[in-house]
Scaffold this active site. Structure first.
Site, PDB file in Angstrom:
ATOM      1  N   ASP A   1      -4.501  70.240  64.192  1.00 13.27           N
ATOM      2  CA  ASP A   1      -5.329  69.629  64.380  1.00 13.27           C
ATOM      3  C   ASP A   1      -6.415  69.307  65.833  1.00 13.27           C
ATOM      4  O   ASP A   1      -6.509  70.417  66.226  1.00 13.27           O
ATOM      5  CB  ASP A   1      -4.486  67.600  65.167  1.00 13.27           C
TER       6      ASP A   1
ATOM      7  N   TYR B   1     -14.805  67.869  69.213  1.00 12.70           N
ATOM      8  CA  TYR B   1     -14.063  69.253  70.357  1.00 12.70           C
ATOM      9  C   TYR B   1     -15.070  69.852  70.394  1.00 12.70           C
ATOM     10  O   TYR B   1     -15.206  71.554  69.346  1.00 12.70           O
ATOM     11  CB  TYR B   1     -12.779  69.880  69.672  1.00 12.70           C
TER      12      TYR B   1
ATOM     13  N   LYS C   1     -11.276  64.962  61.782  1.00 16.56           N
ATOM     14  CA  LYS C   1     -11.378  63.438  61.941  1.00 16.56           C
ATOM     15  C   LYS C   1     -12.824  63.453  61.296  1.00 16.56           C
ATOM     16  O   LYS C   1     -13.640  64.682  61.671  1.00 16.56           O
ATOM     17  CB  LYS C   1     -11.517  63.472  63.409  1.00 16.56           C
TER      18      LYS C   1
ATOM     19  N   GLY D   1      -1.913  63.874  73.898  1.00 19.87           N
ATOM     20  CA  GLY D   1      -1.525  64.122  75.136  1.00 19.87           C
ATOM     21  C   GLY D   1      -0.271  63.658  75.815  1.00 19.87           C
ATOM     22  O   GLY D   1       0.109  62.935  76.549  1.00 19.87           O
TER      23      GLY D   1
ATOM     24  N   SER E   1      -3.080  64.220  79.724  1.00 21.97           N
ATOM     25  CA  SER E   1      -4.377  65.093  80.267  1.00 21.97           C
ATOM     26  C   SER E   1      -4.023  66.190  80.896  1.00 21.97           C
ATOM     27  O   SER E   1      -4.798  66.969  81.459  1.00 21.97           O
ATOM     28  CB  SER E   1      -5.791  64.331  80.110  1.00 21.97           C
ATOM     29  N   GLY E   2      -2.653  66.803  81.776  1.00 21.59           N
ATOM     30  CA  GLY E   2      -2.292  68.004  81.929  1.00 21.59           C
ATOM     31  C   GLY E   2      -1.451  67.293  83.134  1.00 21.59           C
ATOM     32  O   GLY E   2      -1.208  68.524  83.517  1.00 21.59           O
ATOM     33  N   ILE E   3      -1.722  65.996  83.640  1.00 23.03           N
ATOM     34  CA  ILE E   3      -1.128  65.958  85.108  1.00 23.03           C
ATOM     35  C   ILE E   3       0.598  65.655  84.442  1.00 23.03           C
ATOM     36  O   ILE E   3       1.654  66.044  85.803  1.00 23.03           O
ATOM     37  CB  ILE E   3      -0.772  63.925  84.620  1.00 23.03           C
ATOM     38  N   LEU E   4       1.372  66.265  83.226  1.00 23.36           N
ATOM     39  CA  LEU E   4       2.876  66.516  82.953  1.00 23.36           C
ATOM     40  C   LEU E   4       3.375  67.552  83.087  1.00 23.36           C
ATOM     41  O   LEU E   4       4.534  68.114  82.877  1.00 23.36           O
ATOM     42  CB  LEU E   4       3.412  64.937  82.160  1.00 23.36           C
ATOM     43  N   ALA E   5       1.608  68.465  82.778  1.00 22.27           N
ATOM     44  CA  ALA E   5       2.433  69.877  82.472  1.00 22.27           C
ATOM     45  C   ALA E   5       2.205  70.898  83.930  1.00 22.27           C
ATOM     46  O   ALA E   5       1.218  71.991  83.266  1.00 22.27           O
ATOM     47  CB  ALA E   5       1.903  70.305  81.386  1.00 22.27           C
TER      48      ALA E   5
END
Length: 339
Positions: A46, A51, A77, A235, A239-243
């Protein structure tokens, strides 16, 4: 149509980071990341003109150009036209996202959801992606986070423009499916209430995660399932906080989110699992979700994502999340509830 039958797997690849989101990524690193995704068996990609002002599409197209086109599914998109004229990327108005792609190309971006602009956007994307067809097209960001109080007017422009143009392209067999790609549930709920046009699926980013899923559970996901409208979730790592990162909603995470993530990490460690596994499997557990598309900007992240999707997670972990009210009591989890 249901896109579940179209998608080649439940884990795809989101290319927003390849548009130089947050940092300037070297071309060779971006190419190696896409190639690694292919080598690891990922066949759904995707992307979007937004981007990096076309940069992610160009980079993705460069790598996929020599791959058999029938072997992968591609979505992009519409809603933004990329011009040859240049501008200062740091001065772009991207709503709540600020200067998210300030390291991208300097090409000027124009927001336009009319039928004519939709057709032009599709043609431009085909050129950047070096392909002769798109499988899925999403109408991008027609929500409050980008347009503030004016978002309903933008939505209406898309409804009478992009929605109808994409419906025609689907009927003509030019594309296989279309839908909305947004970060908010409201435009999706509005679309489900329409008699026509009828989308095939939605791409929802950030609103069905371990950290934020209550609103989606209430109405959106049940209504989508009832109408046969599949969801692709973007997501999944917020946005990255869970990684292992520090960003939430494309900005530095606030203290209450950091605290909540800390509790999730502690429970994950206690049960011997990775937090990425919890994040990605929570998303995939909902029956309305057809696929998840985590983003990556480094080759090593691809194997991590696939391993996270496959790791065994004990039910006791999900029960602990429910007991601590980290996830909703009625949120589906990847294992059958204990009797």
């Amino acid at each position: 149509m249901s896109i579940s039958s179209l998608l080649p797997g439940r884990v795809g690849f989101g290319t927003a980071p390849l548009g130089n989101m947050f940092r300037a990524i070297p071309d060779d690193e971006a190419a190696a990341t896409v190639q690694t995704a292919w080598d690891q068996g990922i066949r759904y990609y995707d992307t979007a003109p937004l981007y990096g002002a076309g940069l992610a599409e160009i980079r993705l197209g460069d790598v996929l150009a020599d791959k058999p086109r029938d072997e992968y599914v591609l979505s992009t998109k519409v809603g933004r036209i990329i011009l040859d004229e240049v501008e200062d990327p740091t001065s772009r108005e991207l709503g709540e996202k600020g200067a998210l792609f300030e390291h991208g190309r300097p090409n000027k971006m124009v927001n336009d959801y009319s039928a004519d602009a939709t057709l032009r956007s599709v043609e431009d994307s085909l050129k950047r992606l070096k392909t002769d067809r798109l499988d899925i097209v999403w109408v991008h960001d027609i929500a409050q986070d980008f347009y503030g109080d004016a978002w309903v007017g933008v939505y209406e422009s898309a409804r009478t423009g992009a929605f109808r143009a994409l419906t025609r392209l689907r009927e003509e067999g030019v594309i296989k499916a279309w839908g909305l790609g947004v970060n908010k549930v409201e435009p999706l709920e509005m679309t489900l209430d329409l008699d026509e046009p009828r989308p095939d699926a939605f791409l929802l980013a950030g609103r069905y995660t371990l950290l934020d899923h209550g609103r989606s559970l209430q109405r959106l996901l049940p209504a989508a399932a009832e109408q046969g409208v599949d969801l692709v979730v973007g997501g999944p790592y917020s946005s990255g906080i869970l990684a292992g990162g520090s960003h939430f909603e494309y900005a530095e995470a606030p203290a209450h989110i950091v605290e909540k993530v800390g509790r999730i990490k502690a429970l994950a460690q206690e049960h011997g699992i990775g937090i990425k596994s919890a994040a990605i499997q929570f998303v995939l557990a909902h029956p309305a979700v057809a696929a998840v598309i985590p983003g990556a900007s480094r080759p090593g992240r691809i194997a991590e994502d696939l391993a996270a999707a496959a790791q065994d997670i004990p039910y006791a972990f999900w029960k602990a999340l429910r007991d601590q009210k980290i996830i909703a009591h009625d949120a589906p989890v990847p294992v059958k509830d204990a009797a």
